[in-house]
Design an enzyme around this catalytic site. Structure first.
Site, PDB file in Angstrom:
ATOM      1  CG  ASP A 163      48.938 -37.118  37.252  1.00 24.05           C
ATOM      2  OD1 ASP A 163      47.900 -37.212  37.940  1.00 24.05           O
ATOM      3  OD2 ASP A 163      49.311 -36.059  36.685  1.00 24.05           O
ATOM      4  N   GLY A 205      46.536 -26.662  33.667  1.00 23.09           N
ATOM      5  CA  GLY A 205      47.094 -25.658  32.763  1.00 23.09           C
ATOM      6  C   GLY A 205      47.040 -24.254  33.348  1.00 23.09           C
ATOM      7  N   GLY A 241      45.070 -29.839  38.892  1.00 25.47           N
ATOM      8  CA  GLY A 241      45.089 -28.454  38.428  1.00 25.47           C
ATOM      9  C   GLY A 241      45.512 -27.548  39.564  1.00 25.47           C
ATOM     10  CB  THR A 286      50.866 -25.631  34.570  1.00 25.57           C
ATOM     11  OG1 THR A 286      50.164 -26.766  34.046  1.00 25.57           O
ATOM     12  CG2 THR A 286      50.863 -24.530  33.527  1.00 25.57           C
TER      13      THR A 286
HETATM   14  P1  13P Z   1      48.575 -27.936  36.918  1.00 27.65           P
HETATM   15  O1  13P Z   1      48.400 -27.964  35.427  1.00 27.65           O
HETATM   16  O2  13P Z   1      47.684 -26.904  37.559  1.00 27.65           O
HETATM   17  O3  13P Z   1      50.000 -27.739  37.333  1.00 27.65           O
HETATM   18  O4  13P Z   1      48.084 -29.344  37.485  1.00 27.65           O
HETATM   19  C1  13P Z   1      48.854 -30.506  37.338  1.00 27.65           C
HETATM   20  C2  13P Z   1      48.020 -31.713  37.547  1.00 27.65           C
HETATM   21  O5  13P Z   1      46.920 -31.657  38.054  1.00 27.65           O
HETATM   22  C3  13P Z   1      48.567 -33.019  37.106  1.00 27.65           C
HETATM   23  O6  13P Z   1      47.634 -34.043  37.291  1.00 27.65           O
END
Ligand code: 13P
Length: 268
Positions: free
Chosen positions: A65, A165, A194, A218
């Site tokens: 990622d 986040g 996200g 998150t």
């Molecule tokens: P979140 O922070 O919304 O969980 O997103 C994780 C993400 O996009 C990792 O690339």
């Protein structure tokens, strides 16, 4: 449906995701982001995720990622990651295109698929959130058309109002951006970054418009933290760390179960 893609900076978070996917019988992506290097190296996280993938009763991909350099991508491929993201979305468009094209050639030569990003999410894992004006960062469909054609990427992360986040305010999502980018890129799988913290309805609409991979971590990690608070409260005489880890795993599994039901078209 969309495939859930979960970060695995701890054994507990990765196991929780695999257990939930197995319970539902749905495929899964486990991923490691360089932002989590302070917690675990790309190599160790990769080996753990690959071991979990091998044992799993459902298909599990192991993904890099937010790969931030050619070197990081090479290390992931050498470790055995089955797909990589190369994220040059913070660079000028032409540079993003040229660098991504090079990564795609290299990765495809060894049968590794590539996700890239166009547009920008106004946040990184640990930085200050700046989600006041996400429209300024939305992916341009015409740029996406050219980018996909000239790079040969297998999936494209787009910006349509989500942020990494915790959401400080209700996100301003543009489903029209998803629809238009999907049309411009010939139905290429689109990726939501996200992806934790949205409403159930927003997930369903985003998937209906063309999102096929959702990055989620998150809110899973926050659920794990709540599991530990509860375990501490339940054991005033003292708590073994392995029991705290089990409590966190169980809480994260419940969170992932709920979200995977939505991603796979159920849970209504
Ligand atoms: P979140 O922070 O919304 O969980 O997103 C994780 C993400 O996009 C990792 O690339």
């Amino acid at each position: 449906m969309a495939i859930g893609s979960f970060n695995g900076p701890t054994l507990e978070s990765a196991r929780a995701a695999v257990e939930a996917a197995q319970e539902l019988g749905v495929p899964l992506i486990l991923q490691h982001a360089p932002a989590h290097d302070p917690y675990i190296s790309l190599e160790l996280a990769g080996k753990i995720m690959l071991a979990l993938a091998e044992q799993a009763t459902v298909p599990v991909c192991v993904h890099l990622d937010h790969g931030d350099s050619l070197e990081t991508v090479m290390r992931a491929i050498r470790t055995g990651y089955t797909s990589v993201m190369y994220d040059a979305s913070g660079k000028p468009f032409e540079q993003n295109l040229q660098e991504t094209r090079k990564i795609v050639r290299m990765a495809h030569a060894v049968n590794v698929s590539v996700e890239a990003e166009l547009g920008n999410l106004p946040h990184n894992f640990h930085g200050e959130m700046t989600d006041e004006n996400p429209e300024a960062f939305y992916t341009n469909p015409e740029d996406a058309r050219r980018f996909v054609k000239e790079t040969g990427v297998d999936a494209l992360a787009i910006a349509f109002g989500t942020v990494h986040g915790v959401y400080k305010a209700k996100p301003k999502l543009s489903f029209d951006v998803i629809r238009r980018v999907r049309e411009a890129t010939g139905g290429l799988p689109l990726v939501m970054h996200g992806g934790s913290g949205l409403s159930d309805e927003d997930y369903r609409t985003a998937i209906a418009c063309g999102i096929r991979k959702i990055n989620y971590y998150t809110y899973e990690a926050l659920a794990g933290g709540r599991g530990i608070y509860q375990a501490v409260a339940d054991h005033p005489q003292g708590l073994y760390f392995h029991d705290a880890a089990m409590a966190a795993t169980a809480a994260m599994r419940e969170d992932v179960l709920r979200i995977l039901r939505i991603f796979s078209g159920g849970g209504q």
